[in-house]
Design an enzyme around this catalytic site. Structure first.
Site, mmCIF file in Angstrom:
data_model
loop_
_atom_site.group_PDB
_atom_site.id
_atom_site.type_symbol
_atom_site.label_atom_id
_atom_site.label_comp_id
_atom_site.label_asym_id
_atom_site.label_seq_id
_atom_site.Cartn_x
_atom_site.Cartn_y
_atom_site.Cartn_z
ATOM 1 C CE LYS A 9 39.959 35.575 44.657
ATOM 2 N NZ LYS A 9 40.636 34.757 45.690
ATOM 3 C CG ASN A 112 41.606 36.802 48.548
ATOM 4 O OD1 ASN A 112 40.675 36.676 47.750
ATOM 5 N ND2 ASN A 112 42.734 36.142 48.423
ATOM 6 C CG HIS A 115 42.936 35.499 40.766
ATOM 7 N ND1 HIS A 115 43.772 34.573 41.329
ATOM 8 C CD2 HIS A 115 43.330 35.629 39.474
ATOM 9 C CE1 HIS A 115 44.623 34.149 40.409
ATOM 10 N NE2 HIS A 115 44.380 34.774 39.276
ATOM 11 C CD GLU A 126 45.406 33.425 36.375
ATOM 12 O OE1 GLU A 126 45.396 34.677 36.436
ATOM 13 O OE2 GLU A 126 45.684 32.710 37.344
#
Ligand code: CMP
Length: 138
Positions: A9, A112, A115, A126
């Site tokens: 991310k 965080n 993913h 995905e």
């Protein structure tokens, strides 16, 4: 062999820990099958996070995920989905144990670092959303 999807991310990109994150997966025996830098669009995020669309944090989450390019990768291995999730740790970085990716590098629920697909069917969804056949390797 099981496959799963990981995104590094924007906070992981900003911290310049792409190599460290990939190293954790490779050391655990997972194999890299696809890898690229992409900018996530709002359209893609609406599809990706359809289950979060009504949540109060969705606008902030979308803005964050679009804020800079992210690394997308497909990893394969035995029990890859759960293996990756164990290496990553729980969603909330403040609750993640040291030794996990989020425990070592994450700051919060949103920041965080990565993913990781939460189930095999979700991983397939995905992977199809982000990778074409010619971008995936055996
Ligand atoms: P991930 O599991 O990759 O996908 C959904 C994301 O939404 C999750 O990571 C978090 O980064 C984010 N998220 C989940 N719950 C919250 C929350 N309460 N506040 C802000 N972000 C959240």
């Amino acid at each position: 062999m099981e496959q799963t999807l990981v995104l590094i991310k924007p906070d992981g990109m900003e911290k310049q820990i792409v190599g460290k994150v990939i190293d954790r997966f490779e050391r655990a025996g997972l194999k890299l099958r696809g890898l690229k830098l992409i900018t996530l669009t709002q359209e893609l995020l609406d599809t990706w996070y359809a289950h979060h669309k009504d949540k109060p944090f969705f606008p902030e989450l979308s803005a964050f995920m679009k804020s800079r390019p992210v690394v997308a990768m497909v990893l394969s291995g035995e029990n890859a989905v759960n293996k990756v999730r164990d290496l990553v740790g729980p969603t909330d970085s403040t609750k993640a144990l040291k030794g996990t990716i989020r425990g070592d590098f994450g700051e919060s629920i949103q920041k965080n670092i990565v993913h990781a697909s939460d189930a095999l069917e979700r991983a397939e969804f995905e992977i199809k959303l982000l990778f074409t056949l010619v971008e995936l390797f055996d």
